[in-house]
Structures are given as C-alpha cells and as structure tokens.
Design a protein around this motif. Structure first.
Motif, mmCIF file in Angstrom:
data_model
loop_
_atom_site.group_PDB
_atom_site.id
_atom_site.type_symbol
_atom_site.label_atom_id
_atom_site.label_comp_id
_atom_site.label_asym_id
_atom_site.label_seq_id
_atom_site.Cartn_x
_atom_site.Cartn_y
_atom_site.Cartn_z
ATOM 1 N N ASP A 36 -46.921 -17.327 37.139
ATOM 2 C CA ASP A 36 -47.369 -18.595 37.704
ATOM 3 C C ASP A 36 -46.278 -19.211 38.579
ATOM 4 O O ASP A 36 -45.122 -18.797 38.530
ATOM 5 C CB ASP A 36 -47.738 -19.573 36.588
ATOM 6 C CG ASP A 36 -48.917 -19.083 35.749
ATOM 7 O OD1 ASP A 36 -49.821 -18.454 36.330
ATOM 8 O OD2 ASP A 36 -48.908 -19.321 34.527
ATOM 9 N N TYR A 37 -46.686 -20.227 39.330
ATOM 10 C CA TYR A 37 -45.704 -20.955 40.127
ATOM 11 C C TYR A 37 -45.949 -22.453 40.022
ATOM 12 O O TYR A 37 -47.051 -22.903 39.724
ATOM 13 C CB TYR A 37 -45.736 -20.501 41.588
ATOM 14 C CG TYR A 37 -46.910 -20.998 42.401
ATOM 15 C CD1 TYR A 37 -46.820 -22.163 43.166
ATOM 16 C CD2 TYR A 37 -48.131 -20.310 42.410
ATOM 17 C CE1 TYR A 37 -47.901 -22.622 43.913
ATOM 18 C CE2 TYR A 37 -49.204 -20.757 43.149
ATOM 19 C CZ TYR A 37 -49.082 -21.915 43.902
ATOM 20 O OH TYR A 37 -50.151 -22.371 44.630
ATOM 21 N N GLU A 38 -44.892 -23.218 40.252
ATOM 22 C CA GLU A 38 -44.964 -24.671 40.253
ATOM 23 C C GLU A 38 -44.248 -25.193 41.502
ATOM 24 O O GLU A 38 -43.404 -24.497 42.081
ATOM 25 C CB GLU A 38 -44.282 -25.257 39.002
ATOM 26 C CG GLU A 38 -45.046 -25.032 37.710
ATOM 27 C CD GLU A 38 -46.201 -26.007 37.530
ATOM 28 O OE1 GLU A 38 -46.316 -26.941 38.355
ATOM 29 O OE2 GLU A 38 -46.973 -25.834 36.572
ATOM 30 N N LEU A 39 -44.572 -26.436 41.883
ATOM 31 C CA LEU A 39 -43.949 -27.046 43.050
ATOM 32 C C LEU A 39 -43.252 -28.345 42.665
ATOM 33 O O LEU A 39 -43.761 -29.110 41.849
ATOM 34 C CB LEU A 39 -44.995 -27.348 44.122
ATOM 35 C CG LEU A 39 -45.808 -26.172 44.666
ATOM 36 C CD1 LEU A 39 -46.882 -26.691 45.606
ATOM 37 C CD2 LEU A 39 -44.908 -25.175 45.374
ATOM 38 N N MET A 40 -42.088 -28.554 43.244
ATOM 39 C CA MET A 40 -41.422 -29.834 43.147
ATOM 40 C C MET A 40 -41.700 -30.599 44.444
ATOM 41 O O MET A 40 -42.251 -30.045 45.394
ATOM 42 C CB MET A 40 -39.916 -29.655 42.945
ATOM 43 C CG MET A 40 -39.554 -29.037 41.603
ATOM 44 S SD MET A 40 -37.753 -28.845 41.409
ATOM 45 C CE MET A 40 -37.689 -28.190 39.730
ATOM 46 N N LYS A 41 -41.306 -31.847 44.487
ATOM 47 C CA LYS A 41 -41.521 -32.663 45.673
ATOM 48 C C LYS A 41 -40.169 -33.050 46.267
ATOM 49 O O LYS A 41 -39.294 -33.545 45.558
ATOM 50 C CB LYS A 41 -42.315 -33.922 45.328
ATOM 51 C CG LYS A 41 -42.698 -34.757 46.549
ATOM 52 C CD LYS A 41 -43.596 -35.922 46.148
ATOM 53 C CE LYS A 41 -44.022 -36.721 47.377
ATOM 54 N NZ LYS A 41 -44.906 -37.850 47.021
ATOM 55 N N PRO A 97 -38.577 -25.899 45.226
ATOM 56 C CA PRO A 97 -38.120 -27.298 45.273
ATOM 57 C C PRO A 97 -38.723 -28.082 46.428
ATOM 58 O O PRO A 97 -38.360 -29.226 46.648
ATOM 59 C CB PRO A 97 -36.602 -27.158 45.444
ATOM 60 C CG PRO A 97 -36.436 -25.875 46.165
ATOM 61 C CD PRO A 97 -37.537 -24.963 45.684
ATOM 62 N N ASP A 98 -39.623 -27.461 47.156
ATOM 63 C CA ASP A 98 -40.208 -28.104 48.341
ATOM 64 C C ASP A 98 -41.686 -27.717 48.436
ATOM 65 O O ASP A 98 -42.020 -26.535 48.477
ATOM 66 C CB ASP A 98 -39.460 -27.637 49.595
ATOM 67 C CG ASP A 98 -39.857 -28.417 50.840
ATOM 68 O OD1 ASP A 98 -40.889 -29.111 50.807
ATOM 69 O OD2 ASP A 98 -39.142 -28.314 51.847
ATOM 70 N N GLU A 99 -42.557 -28.707 48.481
ATOM 71 C CA GLU A 99 -43.997 -28.447 48.560
ATOM 72 C C GLU A 99 -44.372 -27.625 49.786
ATOM 73 O O GLU A 99 -45.360 -26.895 49.784
ATOM 74 C CB GLU A 99 -44.767 -29.776 48.601
ATOM 75 C CG GLU A 99 -44.716 -30.556 47.298
ATOM 76 C CD GLU A 99 -45.323 -31.943 47.454
ATOM 77 O OE1 GLU A 99 -44.935 -32.655 48.408
ATOM 78 O OE2 GLU A 99 -46.178 -32.305 46.635
ATOM 79 N N THR A 100 -43.590 -27.740 50.854
ATOM 80 C CA THR A 100 -43.925 -27.020 52.084
ATOM 81 C C THR A 100 -43.690 -25.515 51.962
ATOM 82 O O THR A 100 -44.102 -24.756 52.840
ATOM 83 C CB THR A 100 -43.105 -27.557 53.283
ATOM 84 O OG1 THR A 100 -41.716 -27.370 53.033
ATOM 85 C CG2 THR A 100 -43.395 -29.033 53.508
ATOM 86 N N VAL A 150 -35.121 -34.621 45.239
ATOM 87 C CA VAL A 150 -36.105 -33.691 44.681
ATOM 88 C C VAL A 150 -36.608 -34.242 43.361
ATOM 89 O O VAL A 150 -35.815 -34.642 42.497
ATOM 90 C CB VAL A 150 -35.500 -32.285 44.479
ATOM 91 C CG1 VAL A 150 -36.511 -31.363 43.800
ATOM 92 C CG2 VAL A 150 -35.051 -31.699 45.812
ATOM 93 N N SER A 151 -37.927 -34.277 43.198
ATOM 94 C CA SER A 151 -38.521 -34.755 41.948
ATOM 95 C C SER A 151 -39.585 -33.766 41.477
ATOM 96 O O SER A 151 -40.068 -32.943 42.250
ATOM 97 C CB SER A 151 -39.142 -36.145 42.142
ATOM 98 O OG SER A 151 -40.182 -36.089 43.095
#
Length: 277
Positions: free
Chosen positions: A172-177, A154-157, A188-189
């Motif tokens: 795989d992985y994905e990132l939220m902003k 849930p966090d790009e960092t 969170v988006s």
C-alpha cells in the motif's frame, strides 16, 4: 545517431542498450564564459538524438541544447530529438505569484526545434514524452523489503510515483501533505498513522534541499518503525543535504541516474532506450 551534451553521461549506456551509433561533438566553455559548439561528423539526412540532463548548470545547458540543435539543423539533420532525463524548472505544485515568470512556457517556445522531447518523471506544462521510473524503483526495493512495508510520499503531487512503486512492490501507499513556505522551506504534515513494526519507503520525484524528507522522517519516527528507506528519481541535493537526511534517521537513500549523485544506484538508461527507440 546519438550525441551526448556536456551532461550527457547516459548517452553511452543508451547507445549500448539500443545499438545506435554514438558520436561526440566539440563542446567547450570558453574562458570568458561563452559556449563553443562544433559538429565533427556528417549529419545530413540523419535522425539525431541529443542526450543532456539539465543538472548541474541548468541555464548553461538550456543554451547549449539550443546551440547544438541549431547546428544540427544548419548542417542538414533530418529530425532532432531531445532526451533530457531531468528538465529543470519543473517543480510540481509551484503556483506563480504576481510578477513571476513561468519558465517552462518560455522554454517550450525556445525548444520547438526539437521534433520530440523525452524526460523521466517530468512535471510541468510542456510537450514532453514523460517516462516513469516507478517500476525501476519498485523493482530495486522489492527484494529489500519484507511483507510488512509501506510506501509513503511526503508530497501529494508525487502520488503517481508512490502508487507505481507500491504496485511493483505489492504493498500500500500513503500521502503526506506539503505546504511550501518559500523557495527552499516547506512544512510537511500527515494524518496519524500507526507504523509500528513497518519498513517505510519514502519516495518523491525530486530531492532538492532534502527538507521535505527530513520532516517526513520525523513524522514517521513517531511510530516504532523497523527502518526507513528513502528514494527519489532526481537527486539534486548536495552531500550536506543528503547527510542531513541520513542523520534524521534514513537507513538508505537511493536515486536514479537522471542526475549524477552520490546516491545514484538505479540506471534509467535501458528504460530510455526501450521507450525512445
């Protein structure tokens, strides 16, 4: 020689893992608030490792570490090392505004008595040997997840953690902003993702209030997911915040024991013993 501080519960496991001697010192918080420290053994010429995590009571622990280190130096310790599984004041992505203090800059100056410091998934501008718990988390969930799964942060960092966990699982992985509104509130988006039929593992370096995870779960639930698992390295959240994560839709919450928590199910003791000694 390994010594535990007030929050040095991992010292026992670390000592057992690496075969080093464990020694206890006298530590007491006096009734008027002052900290009493006394060495009860000879440290002259010894390399000493102080184990102490910064939660709870981070400000007290910061001072305690200094008192212990100065006592060790005063009585002839050869080198003093800090094993600090969680270091406070190290939130990623926190930009200072005019008038704010950079706490790690101050801490770095105070802690120059330590020959070297070790921490787990540390983020911040301080000279620390950073040890990642990504493989441990990935290993824990690899047997729990099916082939159709994805890791999301849930966090790009926290991309490095998400990538490491995903690699260990083989997915795989994905990132939220995440956009921080103030000290405790975030937004969170995410780009639109079709997660129908997926098992989703949400991972973050740290869970504090749990608001990021709650919002991430709401976004994930827009798809017809099979189940939602939540994991972090440092679980600072209290019982109420953890309950909110469960109520929002999490099937399980898992953290490491860098901080003792209701959800600490993965130990970093062997990892620290392997990387430090």
């Amino acid at each position: 020689m390994i010594i535990p501080g007030s929050n040095g519960f991992l010292a026992v496991k670390i000592a057992r893992s690496c075969g080093e001697n464990l020694h206890l010192i006298e530590l007491e918080k006096l009734k008027y608030g002052e900290k009493y420290v006394r060495l009860t053994f000879d440290v002259e010429g010894e390399d000493v490792y102080l184990v102490n995590t910064f939660h709870p009571n981070p400000d007290e622990i910061i001072l305690e570490n200094l008192f212990v280190a100065e006592a060790l130096k005063e009585y002839g310790a050869k080198r003093i090392y800090g094993i600090f599984p969680y270091i406070a004041y190290s939130k990623k992505g926190k930009k200072l505004i005019k008038g704010e203090l950079p706490p790690l800059k101050v801490l770095s100056k105070l802690y120059d008595i330590f020959e070297k410091m070790y921490s787990v998934n540390f983020s911040g501008e301080m000279d620390v040997v950073n040890i990642s718990a990504a493989e441990l988390i990935g290993e824990y969930f690899a047997e729990k997840l099916g082939e159709k799964c994805i890791v999301i942060s849930p966090d790009e960092t926290s991309e490095e953690l998400a990538r490491g966990v995903a690699e260990k699982i083989g997915t795989d992985y994905e990132l939220m902003k995440k956009i921080r509104v103030d000290a405790e509130n975030v937004i969170v988006s995410a780009r639109r993702m079709n997660l129908d039929g997926y098992e989703v593992l949400l991972v973050d370096d740290l869970i504090y209030t749990g608001s990021s995870m709650v919002q991430a779960i709401k976004l994930v639930k827009k798809s017809n997911v099979k189940r939602i698992l939540v994991s972090c390295v440092h679980a600072l959240a209290d019982m109420r915040d953890l309950l909110n994560i469960y109520i929002s839709g999490a099937d399980e919450i898992v953290a490491t024991d860098t901080v003792l928590s209701y959800v600490s199910k993965i130990s970093v003791a062997e990892l620290l013993a392997e990387k430090v000694f």
